[in-house]
Design an enzyme around this catalytic site. Sequence first.
Site, PDB file in Angstrom:
ATOM      1  N   CYS A   1       0.810  -1.221   0.000  1.00  0.00           N
ATOM      2  CA  CYS A   1       0.000   0.000   0.000  1.00  0.00           C
ATOM      3  C   CYS A   1       0.844   1.272   0.000  1.00  0.00           C
ATOM      4  O   CYS A   1       0.328   2.358  -0.267  1.00  0.00           O
ATOM      5  CB  CYS A   1      -0.959  -0.018   1.178  1.00  0.00           C
ATOM      6  SG  CYS A   1      -2.152  -1.353   1.010  1.00  0.00           S
TER       7      CYS A   1
ATOM      8  N   HIS B   1      -3.208   7.125   2.010  1.00  0.00           N
ATOM      9  CA  HIS B   1      -3.626   5.789   1.558  1.00  0.00           C
ATOM     10  C   HIS B   1      -5.006   5.504   2.135  1.00  0.00           C
ATOM     11  O   HIS B   1      -5.326   5.915   3.242  1.00  0.00           O
ATOM     12  CB  HIS B   1      -2.608   4.753   2.047  1.00  0.00           C
ATOM     13  CG  HIS B   1      -3.058   3.345   1.813  1.00  0.00           C
ATOM     14  ND1 HIS B   1      -3.468   2.910   0.573  1.00  0.00           N
ATOM     15  CD2 HIS B   1      -3.197   2.291   2.654  1.00  0.00           C
ATOM     16  CE1 HIS B   1      -3.834   1.645   0.662  1.00  0.00           C
ATOM     17  NE2 HIS B   1      -3.688   1.243   1.912  1.00  0.00           N
TER      18      HIS B   1
ATOM     19  N   ASN C   1     -10.096  -0.366  -0.621  1.00  0.00           N
ATOM     20  CA  ASN C   1      -8.630  -0.291  -0.629  1.00  0.00           C
ATOM     21  C   ASN C   1      -8.120  -0.890  -1.942  1.00  0.00           C
ATOM     22  O   ASN C   1      -8.183  -2.104  -2.136  1.00  0.00           O
ATOM     23  CB  ASN C   1      -8.090  -1.059   0.582  1.00  0.00           C
ATOM     24  CG  ASN C   1      -6.576  -0.987   0.689  1.00  0.00           C
ATOM     25  OD1 ASN C   1      -5.891  -0.499  -0.219  1.00  0.00           O
ATOM     26  ND2 ASN C   1      -6.040  -1.471   1.798  1.00  0.00           N
TER      27      ASN C   1
HETATM   28  O1  UT7 Z   1      -3.783  -1.270   3.320  1.00  0.00           O
HETATM   29  C1  UT7 Z   1      -3.111  -2.276   3.973  1.00  0.00           C
HETATM   30  C2  UT7 Z   1      -3.191  -2.076   5.404  1.00  0.00           C
HETATM   31  N1  UT7 Z   1      -4.407  -2.634   5.931  1.00  0.00           N
HETATM   32  C3  UT7 Z   1      -5.035  -1.974   6.879  1.00  0.00           C
HETATM   33  O2  UT7 Z   1      -4.667  -0.887   7.214  1.00  0.00           O
HETATM   34  C4  UT7 Z   1      -6.212  -2.642   7.513  1.00  0.00           C
HETATM   35  C5  UT7 Z   1      -6.101  -2.483   8.990  1.00  0.00           C
HETATM   36  N2  UT7 Z   1      -7.170  -3.120   9.733  1.00  0.00           N
HETATM   37  C6  UT7 Z   1      -8.447  -2.705   9.691  1.00  0.00           C
HETATM   38  O3  UT7 Z   1      -8.789  -1.816   8.945  1.00  0.00           O
HETATM   39  C7  UT7 Z   1      -9.407  -3.320  10.672  1.00  0.00           C
HETATM   40  O4  UT7 Z   1      -8.720  -4.091  11.597  1.00  0.00           O
HETATM   41  C8  UT7 Z   1     -10.501  -4.174  10.013  1.00  0.00           C
HETATM   42  C9  UT7 Z   1     -11.459  -3.288   9.218  1.00  0.00           C
HETATM   43  C10 UT7 Z   1      -9.857  -5.213   9.112  1.00  0.00           C
HETATM   44  C11 UT7 Z   1     -11.325  -4.900  11.069  1.00  0.00           C
HETATM   45  O5  UT7 Z   1     -11.872  -3.998  11.986  1.00  0.00           O
HETATM   46  P1  UT7 Z   1     -11.755  -4.245  13.547  1.00  0.00           P
HETATM   47  O6  UT7 Z   1     -12.515  -3.171  14.190  1.00  0.00           O
HETATM   48  O7  UT7 Z   1     -10.297  -4.373  13.882  1.00  0.00           O
HETATM   49  O8  UT7 Z   1     -12.528  -5.599  13.733  1.00  0.00           O
HETATM   50  P2  UT7 Z   1     -11.985  -6.963  14.367  1.00  0.00           P
HETATM   51  O9  UT7 Z   1     -11.034  -7.628  13.441  1.00  0.00           O
HETATM   52  O10 UT7 Z   1     -11.573  -6.716  15.775  1.00  0.00           O
HETATM   53  O11 UT7 Z   1     -13.304  -7.802  14.393  1.00  0.00           O
HETATM   54  C12 UT7 Z   1     -14.399  -7.456  15.251  1.00  0.00           C
HETATM   55  C13 UT7 Z   1     -15.520  -8.421  15.038  1.00  0.00           C
HETATM   56  C14 UT7 Z   1     -15.088  -9.889  15.162  1.00  0.00           C
HETATM   57  O12 UT7 Z   1     -16.125 -10.588  15.784  1.00  0.00           O
HETATM   58  P3  UT7 Z   1     -16.049 -10.946  17.343  1.00  0.00           P
HETATM   59  O13 UT7 Z   1     -14.800 -11.772  17.506  1.00  0.00           O
HETATM   60  O14 UT7 Z   1     -15.971  -9.625  18.053  1.00  0.00           O
HETATM   61  O15 UT7 Z   1     -17.297 -11.707  17.566  1.00  0.00           O
HETATM   62  C15 UT7 Z   1     -14.977 -10.327  13.730  1.00  0.00           C
HETATM   63  O16 UT7 Z   1     -15.201 -11.704  13.590  1.00  0.00           O
HETATM   64  O17 UT7 Z   1     -16.068  -8.265  13.721  1.00  0.00           O
HETATM   65  C16 UT7 Z   1     -16.093  -9.558  13.095  1.00  0.00           C
HETATM   66  N3  UT7 Z   1     -15.941  -9.342  11.651  1.00  0.00           N
HETATM   67  C17 UT7 Z   1     -16.969  -9.088  10.838  1.00  0.00           C
HETATM   68  N4  UT7 Z   1     -18.277  -8.968  11.062  1.00  0.00           N
HETATM   69  C18 UT7 Z   1     -19.070  -8.682  10.009  1.00  0.00           C
HETATM   70  C19 UT7 Z   1     -14.790  -9.361  10.943  1.00  0.00           C
HETATM   71  N5  UT7 Z   1     -15.058  -9.101   9.656  1.00  0.00           N
HETATM   72  C20 UT7 Z   1     -16.413  -8.927   9.563  1.00  0.00           C
HETATM   73  C21 UT7 Z   1     -17.274  -8.628   8.496  1.00  0.00           C
HETATM   74  N6  UT7 Z   1     -18.595  -8.503   8.769  1.00  0.00           N
HETATM   75  N7  UT7 Z   1     -16.840  -8.423   7.230  1.00  0.00           N
END
Ligand code: UT7
Length: 332
Positions: free
Chosen positions: A116, A257, A287
Site C-alpha cells: 500500500c 492511503h 482499498n
Molecule cells: O492497506 C493495507 C493495510 N491494511 C489496513 O490498514 C487494515 C487495517 N485493519 C483494519 O482496517 C481493521 O482491523 C478491520 C477493518 C480489518 C477490522 O476492523 P476491527 O474493528 O479491527 O474488527 P476486528 O477484526 O476486531 O473484528 C471485530 C468483530 C469480530 O467478531 P467478534 O470476535 O468480536 O465476535 C470479527 O469476527 O467483527 C467480526 N468481523 C466481521 N463482522 C461482520 C470481521 N469481519 C467482519 C465482516 N462482517 N466483514
Amino acid sequence: MSKPIAAKVTGAAGYVPSRVVTNADLEKIVDTTDEWIRTRSGIRERRYAEPGVASSDLGTEAARKLLAMKNLSADGIDMIIVATVTPDMLFPATACLIQDKLGAKKAWGFDLSAACAGFAYAMTVGAQFVAAGSHNKVLVIGSDVMTSIIDFKDRATCVLFGDGAGAVLLERSTSDSEGILDFAHDIDGSGGPNLYMPAGGSLHPASQETVSKRMHYVHQEGQQVFKYAVRRQAELACQMLERNGLTSRDLALVVPHQANLRIIRAMQERLGIDDSKVIVNIDRYGNTTGATIPLGLVDAVEQKRLRKGDLVLIVAVGAGYTAGSILMRWAY
Ligand code: UT7
C-alpha cells in the site's frame, strides 16, 4: 525547508473497472452487513475487474488517459515504474506488459513491490531519475486487481479491497515553488507476518497443498495492522511537517492511503485539520492498494481542491510494513 527534488507531477489519471460491488452485494456472499463494513472501514462500494482483466490492463487504461490529457505520444515516455502486489505474472514485470500495450518504445522500467506504500515509493524513485536529468518523462503507475488475491471465504479481508489503477507523469521542475520538496520512507519487516500472501513465491511454490490451504490469498491480522497504521500514518505526517518547519495550517491537502476511514480520521485528528483538507474515496473504491494515492490525486484535481503552488502531503502505510510520505507543491 529541505532542498526540492527538481521533479514535479504534471498530470494524473485514474481508471477503475465499471462493475460496482456494494456492501449489500457482499452480504450475499459472506456473513457480513453493510453496517459493519461502513462503520468499521468507511467503505460503501468498490469496483471489481471482470475475469481475465489484469493489473496491466487497468494500468494501461490509466496511462492512456494520462497521455491523452497531456497530448503526449507514448514515444515520449522514458521510464515506467509500476507499483503493484498483483502483477499479471511473477515475470515478466507488469511494466514490460504496459510498455508494450502503450507502445512506449523508448521507455524502460520495472515493478516495485511495497504494497500500500508502493505508489509513494515508486514516485520517490521516479523523481530521482527526473531530478538527475537522465529522464524527462517518467510514468508512475499504481495498479492492483486485488480481487485476484482475496479470499471470498474470509469476511474479515474480502470486504476491504477493490480493483483500480492510477498514473502520474513526473517531469523536471526548475522552480523551488513547485514540485517534490521532501520524501521519507521506511520499512519494518517485523510486521510481515501480519499482512501477506503466503504462497506463490519461492518459499511456497504453487502446489495442490498451497491451493487447498488457501495460501494464495491475502492473510491479515487486521487489528495488528490497524494499530500500526493508525500510529505510523499520523507520525509520518507530523514528522514530515516538523522537519520542513511547517504546521498543518500550511497544508492545502493530505492525500492518504485509503485502507480504513478510521485510520485516516486518526491522522486527521492528530494533525488538527478538517475534512476539507483530506482526500477520502475509500467509500467509493475500497482499498485498491497501489492505486489509492493516484486515484486520490485525480479526485483532488477533479474536485478542484488543488491549485498551483498548494502544499500537498502524501502519506501511506502498508504490508511489509512499508511506509512513506511525500511533500510537494502542486505544479498545475
Ligand atoms: O492497506 C493495507 C493495510 N491494511 C489496513 O490498514 C487494515 C487495517 N485493519 C483494519 O482496517 C481493521 O482491523 C478491520 C477493518 C480489518 C477490522 O476492523 P476491527 O474493528 O479491527 O474488527 P476486528 O477484526 O476486531 O473484528 C471485530 C468483530 C469480530 O467478531 P467478534 O470476535 O468480536 O465476535 C470479527 O469476527 O467483527 C467480526 N468481523 C466481521 N463482522 C461482520 C470481521 N469481519 C467482519 C465482516 N462482517 N466483514
